[in-house]
Design a protein around this motif. Sequence first.
Motif, PDB file in Angstrom:
ATOM      1  N   ALA A 151     -17.670  25.782  13.541  1.00 23.35           N
ATOM      2  CA  ALA A 151     -18.433  24.654  14.379  1.00 23.35           C
ATOM      3  C   ALA A 151     -19.853  24.320  13.659  1.00 23.35           C
ATOM      4  O   ALA A 151     -20.293  23.377  13.417  1.00 23.35           O
ATOM      5  N   THR A 152     -20.510  25.489  13.636  1.00 26.24           N
ATOM      6  CA  THR A 152     -21.743  25.496  12.926  1.00 26.24           C
ATOM      7  C   THR A 152     -22.080  24.958  11.587  1.00 26.24           C
ATOM      8  O   THR A 152     -22.593  24.149  11.202  1.00 26.24           O
ATOM      9  N   TRP A 153     -20.908  25.386  10.903  1.00 28.84           N
ATOM     10  CA  TRP A 153     -20.700  25.167   9.410  1.00 28.84           C
ATOM     11  C   TRP A 153     -20.754  23.619   9.310  1.00 28.84           C
ATOM     12  O   TRP A 153     -21.396  22.997   8.512  1.00 28.84           O
ATOM     13  N   ALA A 154     -19.579  23.205  10.404  1.00 27.57           N
ATOM     14  CA  ALA A 154     -19.288  21.541  10.110  1.00 27.57           C
ATOM     15  C   ALA A 154     -20.668  20.832  10.576  1.00 27.57           C
ATOM     16  O   ALA A 154     -21.066  19.697  10.150  1.00 27.57           O
ATOM     17  N   ALA A 155     -21.357  21.398  11.607  1.00 28.21           N
ATOM     18  CA  ALA A 155     -22.489  20.414  12.091  1.00 28.21           C
ATOM     19  C   ALA A 155     -23.685  20.645  10.931  1.00 28.21           C
ATOM     20  O   ALA A 155     -24.236  19.592  10.668  1.00 28.21           O
ATOM     21  N   VAL A 156     -23.853  21.798  10.266  1.00 27.05           N
ATOM     22  CA  VAL A 156     -24.837  21.574   9.101  1.00 27.05           C
ATOM     23  C   VAL A 156     -24.153  20.877   8.053  1.00 27.05           C
ATOM     24  O   VAL A 156     -25.205  20.301   7.298  1.00 27.05           O
ATOM     25  N   LEU A 157     -23.074  20.747   7.848  1.00 33.43           N
ATOM     26  CA  LEU A 157     -22.433  20.184   6.775  1.00 33.43           C
ATOM     27  C   LEU A 157     -22.858  18.445   6.893  1.00 33.43           C
ATOM     28  O   LEU A 157     -23.091  17.663   6.118  1.00 33.43           O
ATOM     29  N   LEU A 158     -22.751  18.045   8.009  1.00 33.32           N
ATOM     30  CA  LEU A 158     -22.928  16.694   8.416  1.00 33.32           C
ATOM     31  C   LEU A 158     -24.335  16.368   8.387  1.00 33.32           C
ATOM     32  O   LEU A 158     -24.690  15.320   7.855  1.00 33.32           O
ATOM     33  N   SER A 159     -25.233  17.368   8.607  1.00 31.59           N
ATOM     34  CA  SER A 159     -26.661  17.039   8.552  1.00 31.59           C
ATOM     35  C   SER A 159     -27.004  16.770   6.871  1.00 31.59           C
ATOM     36  O   SER A 159     -27.816  15.987   6.626  1.00 31.59           O
ATOM     37  N   GLY A 160     -26.433  17.625   6.235  1.00 29.86           N
ATOM     38  CA  GLY A 160     -26.573  17.362   4.766  1.00 29.86           C
ATOM     39  C   GLY A 160     -26.208  16.257   4.096  1.00 29.86           C
ATOM     40  O   GLY A 160     -26.710  15.665   3.323  1.00 29.86           O
ATOM     41  N   LEU A 161     -24.991  15.614   4.749  1.00 29.73           N
ATOM     42  CA  LEU A 161     -24.539  14.555   4.243  1.00 29.73           C
ATOM     43  C   LEU A 161     -25.346  13.300   4.633  1.00 29.73           C
ATOM     44  O   LEU A 161     -25.844  12.396   3.845  1.00 29.73           O
ATOM     45  N   GLY A 162     -26.249  13.339   5.657  1.00 30.56           N
ATOM     46  CA  GLY A 162     -27.088  12.596   6.448  1.00 30.56           C
ATOM     47  C   GLY A 162     -28.278  12.350   5.271  1.00 30.56           C
ATOM     48  O   GLY A 162     -28.871  11.431   4.998  1.00 30.56           O
ATOM     49  N   VAL A 163     -28.760  13.552   4.978  1.00 29.79           N
ATOM     50  CA  VAL A 163     -29.811  13.864   4.088  1.00 29.79           C
ATOM     51  C   VAL A 163     -29.663  13.173   2.871  1.00 29.79           C
ATOM     52  O   VAL A 163     -30.303  12.309   2.041  1.00 29.79           O
ATOM     53  N   ALA A 164     -28.492  13.198   2.410  1.00 34.54           N
ATOM     54  CA  ALA A 164     -27.843  12.933   0.794  1.00 34.54           C
ATOM     55  C   ALA A 164     -27.781  11.192   1.126  1.00 34.54           C
ATOM     56  O   ALA A 164     -28.334  10.375   0.069  1.00 34.54           O
ATOM     57  N   ALA A 165     -27.712  10.658   2.282  1.00 37.47           N
ATOM     58  CA  ALA A 165     -27.517   9.119   2.279  1.00 37.47           C
ATOM     59  C   ALA A 165     -28.963   8.406   2.479  1.00 37.47           C
ATOM     60  O   ALA A 165     -29.054   7.440   2.025  1.00 37.47           O
ATOM     61  N   TYR A 166     -29.889   9.308   2.853  1.00 37.58           N
ATOM     62  CA  TYR A 166     -31.141   8.665   2.990  1.00 37.58           C
ATOM     63  C   TYR A 166     -31.912   8.495   1.563  1.00 37.58           C
ATOM     64  O   TYR A 166     -32.431   7.566   1.433  1.00 37.58           O
TER      65      TYR A 166
END
Length: 391
Positions: free
Chosen positions: A95-110
Motif C-alpha cells: 500500500a505504501t508503494w502504491a501511494a508513492v507510485l500515485l505521487s510520482g504519476l502526479g509529478v509527471a503530469a505537472y
Amino acid sequence: MSGRRRAMALAVEHGVDDLYQGAVPALVPALVAVRGWDLTRAGGIVLAATVLSSVAQPVFGVLADRRRVPGLRVIGMLTAAVGVGAVGLVDSYAATWAAVLLSGLGVAAYHPEAARAVHLTGTGDRGMGWFTVGGLAGFAAGPALVGVVVGGLGLTATPLLALPAVGAAVVALVPRRRPGPAVAADAAPSREVSGTDDWRRFGWLTGVVVTRSVLFYGLSTFLAVHLAIRFGFGPALAATTLGVFTGSGAVATIASSALTRRFGRTAVLRGSYVAALPLLAATLLAPSPVTALVATAALGAALGVPVPVHTTLGQAYLPHHLGFAAAITLGLAVSAGGLASPALGALADQAGTTVALAVLLVCPVLAGLLALALVDPPTAPDDARTGSSRA
C-alpha cells in the motif's frame, strides 16, 4: 497578470509540486526506523516514486506539445500531494508503494504543461530560470517539512504534508485577468519558432541528465541514512541533513546565470561535474559530523548549478518540442535516478552505505565525459546582450 508576475507565480507553484519529490526520500529514514524495513525495501519506495513517472514524463511532454491542457498542472500537483499524504496512513509495504507510485504519476503530469506555460509568459530563459529555481527550492523544502511534521508528530501525520498543494491549487484556480498583449502574442498558436531540432545532441544531454539523476537521487535516498548510521543522527536531524544537501543546490542555481554568461553553458556543465567528484569523496570520508555537513552542502551546490542549464540547453536543442524537452530535463532529471535505488539499497544491505554510495563516484565522471559531446547553441542577439542562460 504580466508575463513576469505569471512566471514568478508558476515558479512558486513548481516549488510546491516538487516539494513532494523531495519528501519521498526524506521519508525513507522514518520508514526504516518505524517499520523496520531494510534498505532494499526502502530503495523500492523511491523506485515507486520514479518508475511510472519516468515512463509517463515523455508522454505528458508530447501531449503538452500537441494541445493545451492547463488542468494537468493542478491535477498533477494534487495527485502528488495525496500520494505522499497517504504514506503514513497505510501499514503494508504494497500500500505504501502504491501511494508513492500515485505521487510520482502526479509529478509527471505537472511538469511538461507547467514548463509550456512558462514559455508562453514571454519571459524567455529568465522565466525558465525562475521556474527551475522554484522547483529546486521546493525539492529542498520537502525534507525540511518532513522533518518538522514527521519528526515532531510522527509518521501518521503525513496527511498534513498535502496542505501546501491544496493552497496552491486554490490559488491556481482563482480567475485572473486576461493576459496582456505581450503574453497573448507569445501564446498565439501561429507564433514562429526559429532554429532546428538537434536530436543527436539532445540525446547526449539526456545521458548527462540521467547520470546526474542517478547520482542525485542515490544521495537523496541514502545519504541521510548513511550519516544516521555513521554519526548517530535521529530521523529529524537526518532529514535536516538532506535539506542541507538539496537546499544548497537550490541556492547554487542562482549562480548558474552568472557562470553561464561568463563561461558558456557546456563549460558550466563540465566544471560542475568535475567539482562534484572530490566533494562526493570528501562527504563519504568525512571524519566528523561537521565536516560531513560542510562537504554535503558543497556537493549539493555543485550538483545544483547545472540543473537550469539542462533545461535551457535542452529547449535550445529542441525549439519545436519544448514540452518534450522540459519533460526530459525537468521531469526525467529526477525520476530516472530512482530506478537505481533498489540496487543501491541491496548493495547497502550487503556491504554498507559507504560502499553503496562510493559506487556513485562513477556518475560525475560519466556525466562530465558525456558533456564533452555538447556544444553551446548559436546565441540569439537578445541573448547575447542579456546572457544566454539566465537560469
